[in-house]
Design an enzyme around this catalytic site. Structure first.
Site, PDB file in Angstrom:
ATOM      1  CG  HIS A   1       4.453   3.953  -2.052  1.00  0.00           C
ATOM      2  ND1 HIS A   1       4.774   4.919  -2.979  1.00  0.00           N
ATOM      3  CD2 HIS A   1       5.626   3.576  -1.481  1.00  0.00           C
ATOM      4  CE1 HIS A   1       6.088   5.123  -2.973  1.00  0.00           C
ATOM      5  NE2 HIS A   1       6.619   4.316  -2.070  1.00  0.00           N
TER       6      HIS A   1
ATOM      7  CB  SER B   1      -0.655   4.770 -10.357  1.00  0.00           C
ATOM      8  OG  SER B   1      -0.619   5.635  -9.250  1.00  0.00           O
TER       9      SER B   1
END
Length: 388
Positions: A202, A206
């Site tokens: 996080h 990604s």
């Protein structure tokens, strides 16, 4: 105080599951994270129900599993689901790792995410091995004997370590109790590591197929990617249902339906299919200690990939040479999986040795050389463009 805790939990869920910004161009290959989370939840739940009826005793373990299958209401569904989801767990994690290798998800700034993922993979293998011993069939007993005996190759303390694990001088009641306790407790550690993996992810978000930053083109996790994840989740549940109800022993070993007998050695002692590539690496090296080091090294070598990949280009999307090398690696891994299921004799032994050599050479030789070559070509192209 309770309202404050609820508020913090809701903010956490909102940040990670609802409003989390994701690159707009990620494909279905990014769905393995949610599939792995589902597998872990299923394994913990079914494992808890199985533990209610299982007896970790060499005299009763096999019969307690049969009792679950025959006498407990819907016990056969729980047991077959637990056994088959373990296989799907490894299918998904291998594909998840493969996607990370292909798209360079191990590169900075996601080195921590990758490192936690490798630790999760190693812990998964340990938990799976412990679970394979619990039914106490023929393959359980002899698989435990062979694999734990490998530690005897450690100089000076090896034999003492093996006897400590066994709780005696052979696989016995003490061994089964210890394996059962660890198999029950370690998945909760796995869940904690999975949460740490998610938190680390996080921080930087990604990766995406192009390997470039896409901060300007992101969508919220919900509803876009939640519904995308549900597509593969429902597909997985459909396939799992077909296997559990119609082909429950498709991925298992028939010898494990024979009660454990320490006086009868099976014709071929093999672990579960998802451990076969590493078992093949172990057997391909004649020296016991070097074989054990190579087997553990084949997993730990994933940790050095951020250092050995010297290319300035992230991922293989625009790297034809590395793309070809990646598929060679996939084929090599499949060959090792096949070799691990064969008897250690010619020509399988020689093929295993060649495949093992290529496995380590891929990380230590092929990846750095391709990276250096690509960097050189980039520098030449940049210099030509500047001169023009």
């Amino acid at each position: 105080m309770r309202l404050l805790k609820t508020h913090v939990l809701l903010r956490f869920l909102n940040s990670y599951v609802v409003d989390s910004p994701q690159p707009a161009n990620i494909s279905y290959l990014w769905n393995f994270g949610s599939l792995l989370a589902l597998c872990l939840i299923i394994q913990i739940l079914t494992g808890a129900f199985l533990a209610m009826h299982y007896s970790p005793n060499v005299d009763f373990a096999f019969n307690s599993v049969e009792h679950i299958m025959r006498d407990v209401n819907n016990g056969w569904i729980i047991r077959y689901t637990h056994a088959n989801v373990a296989s799907f767990f490894f299918i998904f994690v291998y594909m998840h790792v493969g996607r990370g290798l292909y798209y360079g998800s191990y590169k900075s700034p996601r080195v921590l995410v990758w490192s936690i993922g490798v630790i999760i993979l190693i812990l998964m293998m340990a938990i799976a091995f412990l679970g394979y011993v619990l039914p106490y069939g023929q393959m359980s007993l002899w698989g435990a004997t062979v694999i734990t005996n490998l530690l005897s190759a450690i100089p000076i303390f090896g034999v003492d370590i093996v006897e400590l694990i066994w709780g005696g001088f052979s696989v016995s009641n003490a061994t089964l109790n210890r394996f059962f306790s660890l198999h029950y407790l370690l998945p909760f550690l796995l869940a904690a590591l999975a949460l740490a993996h998610l938190i680390a992810l996080h921080v930087h978000g990604s990766n995406n197929p192009n390997g470039v930053t896409s901060n300007g083109d992101r969508y919220a996790m919900h509803p876009y990617f939640i519904f995308k994840d549900l597509v593969t989740i429902f597909a997985f549940l459909l396939v799992l249902s077909v296997i559990v109800f119609f082909y429950p022993n498709l991925l298992g070993h028939s010898d494990n339906y024979i009660p454990a007998d320490p006086m009868v050695t099976p014709a071929s002692i093999v672990p579960e299919w998802y451990l076969l590539p590493f078992y093949a690496i172990l057997r391909s090296i004649p020296n016991k200690l070097l074989g054990v080091l190579a087997m553990f090294g084949s997993l730990l070598i994933l940790l050095i990939l951020p250092l050995t990949d010297l290319s300035r280009i992230r991922g293989n999307q625009f790297r034809p040479a590395m793309k070809l090398a990646f598929w060679f690696f996939v084929v090599d891994f499949i060959i090792l999986l096949w070799i691990g299921s064969q008897h250690p004799e010619s020509p399988y032994l020689e093929i295993g040795q060649i495949a093992t050599t290529f496995y380590f050479a891929w990380f230590l030789v092929l990846v750095p050389i391709i990276g250096i070559a690509e960097n050189t070509l980039l520098d030449v192209a940049t210099a030509d463009k500047t001169n023009k």
